[in-house]
Design a protein around this motif. Structure first.
Motif, PDB file in Angstrom:
ATOM      1  N   GLY A   1       1.719   6.738  -6.963  1.00 27.80           N
ATOM      2  CA  GLY A   1       1.338   7.952  -6.758  1.00 27.80           C
ATOM      3  C   GLY A   1       1.934   9.745  -6.865  1.00 27.80           C
ATOM      4  O   GLY A   1       1.436  10.311  -7.157  1.00 27.80           O
ATOM      5  N   LEU A   2       2.784   9.627  -6.270  1.00 28.57           N
ATOM      6  CA  LEU A   2       3.508  11.277  -5.791  1.00 28.57           C
ATOM      7  C   LEU A   2       3.788  12.082  -6.912  1.00 28.57           C
ATOM      8  O   LEU A   2       4.940  10.992  -7.560  1.00 28.57           O
ATOM      9  CB  LEU A   2       3.774  10.531  -3.901  1.00 28.57           C
ATOM     10  CG  LEU A   2       3.847  10.700  -3.043  1.00 28.57           C
ATOM     11  CD1 LEU A   2       4.637  10.159  -2.311  1.00 28.57           C
ATOM     12  CD2 LEU A   2       3.081  11.652  -2.163  1.00 28.57           C
TER      13      LEU A   2
ATOM     14  N   GLU B   1       2.564   1.911  -3.244  1.00 25.91           N
ATOM     15  CA  GLU B   1       1.711   2.144  -4.513  1.00 25.91           C
ATOM     16  C   GLU B   1       1.340   3.456  -4.482  1.00 25.91           C
ATOM     17  O   GLU B   1       1.155   4.200  -5.381  1.00 25.91           O
ATOM     18  CB  GLU B   1       0.867   1.179  -4.653  1.00 25.91           C
ATOM     19  CG  GLU B   1       0.485  -0.696  -5.032  1.00 25.91           C
ATOM     20  CD  GLU B   1      -0.470  -1.021  -5.161  1.00 25.91           C
ATOM     21  OE1 GLU B   1      -1.464  -0.574  -4.097  1.00 25.91           O
ATOM     22  OE2 GLU B   1      -0.594  -3.074  -4.878  1.00 25.91           O
ATOM     23  N   THR B   2       0.710   4.015  -2.869  1.00 27.39           N
ATOM     24  CA  THR B   2       1.005   5.225  -2.806  1.00 27.39           C
ATOM     25  C   THR B   2       2.323   6.210  -3.125  1.00 27.39           C
ATOM     26  O   THR B   2       2.182   7.742  -3.818  1.00 27.39           O
ATOM     27  CB  THR B   2       0.657   4.978  -1.204  1.00 27.39           C
ATOM     28  OG1 THR B   2      -0.631   4.870  -0.679  1.00 27.39           O
ATOM     29  CG2 THR B   2       0.573   7.630  -0.712  1.00 27.39           C
TER      30      THR B   2
ATOM     31  N   GLU C   1       0.819  -1.273  -0.102  1.00 27.60           N
ATOM     32  CA  GLU C   1      -0.171   0.149  -0.176  1.00 27.60           C
ATOM     33  C   GLU C   1       0.331   1.234  -0.137  1.00 27.60           C
ATOM     34  O   GLU C   1       0.431   2.032  -0.584  1.00 27.60           O
ATOM     35  CB  GLU C   1      -1.348  -0.237   1.732  1.00 27.60           C
ATOM     36  CG  GLU C   1      -1.865   1.031   1.097  1.00 27.60           C
ATOM     37  CD  GLU C   1      -2.799   1.098   2.755  1.00 27.60           C
ATOM     38  OE1 GLU C   1      -4.213   1.775   2.290  1.00 27.60           O
ATOM     39  OE2 GLU C   1      -2.229   0.256   3.201  1.00 27.60           O
ATOM     40  N   VAL C   2       1.938   1.240   0.796  1.00 26.50           N
ATOM     41  CA  VAL C   2       2.538   2.541   0.949  1.00 26.50           C
ATOM     42  C   VAL C   2       3.383   2.998  -0.074  1.00 26.50           C
ATOM     43  O   VAL C   2       3.668   3.977  -1.181  1.00 26.50           O
ATOM     44  CB  VAL C   2       3.954   1.922   1.887  1.00 26.50           C
ATOM     45  CG1 VAL C   2       5.032   3.240   2.456  1.00 26.50           C
ATOM     46  CG2 VAL C   2       2.990   2.282   3.359  1.00 26.50           C
TER      47      VAL C   2
END
Length: 136
Positions: A108-109, A104-105, A101-102
């Motif tokens: 997206g940055l 993938e986040t 999850e981290v």
């Protein structure tokens, strides 16, 4: 043995394992019946089987699908396939959900923020290595 000749050996073995003779005419016919791009020639597939060339990635994908073998195994050998499966298995392990999850986040940055995060992570990894702390 060269990389090209090792590929040729894997291709011939895969053809035989799939029930096809390892002949250029068979490879040409079967490949071209499955490939949506420009047809390959008898000479091109002969070079693949003789270990003189390796097909491009798109062609390798078609070969692998036809012969029911993982593309990375066909291209690089069984050890590559094991490595990919080990990494994929680790990635899909539920205990690594938060890390996925981290990541993938992070992806997206915006680029500048990814750079900062990357620098922080690399600094932490370097400090952990200096302190003798390893992976789990």
């Amino acid at each position: 043995m060269t990389e090209k000749s090792e590929f040729a050996q894997r291709l011939r073995s895969a053809m035989l394992a799939a029930g096809y003779p390892d002949r250029p005419a068979v490879l040409e016919r079967e490949f071209n019946s499955r490939y949506w791009g420009r047809s390959v020639t008898f000479q091109a597939v002969s070079r693949w089987l003789r270990g003189e060339s390796i097909p491009s990635q798109d062609k390798l994908q078609v070969l692998a699908e036809w012969l029911r073998i993982e593309p990375q195994v066909l291209r690089f050998g069984e050890r590559a396939g094991v490595t990919v499966r080990e990494q994929r298995g680790r990635w899909e392990d539920p205990k690594f959900y938060q890390e996925r999850e981290v990541i993938e986040t992070f992806l997206g940055l915006p680029a500048q923020q990814r750079k900062v995060v990357r620098e922080v992570v690399m600094a932490l990894a370097l400090a952990a290595k200096a302190n003798g702390e390893g992976e789990r």
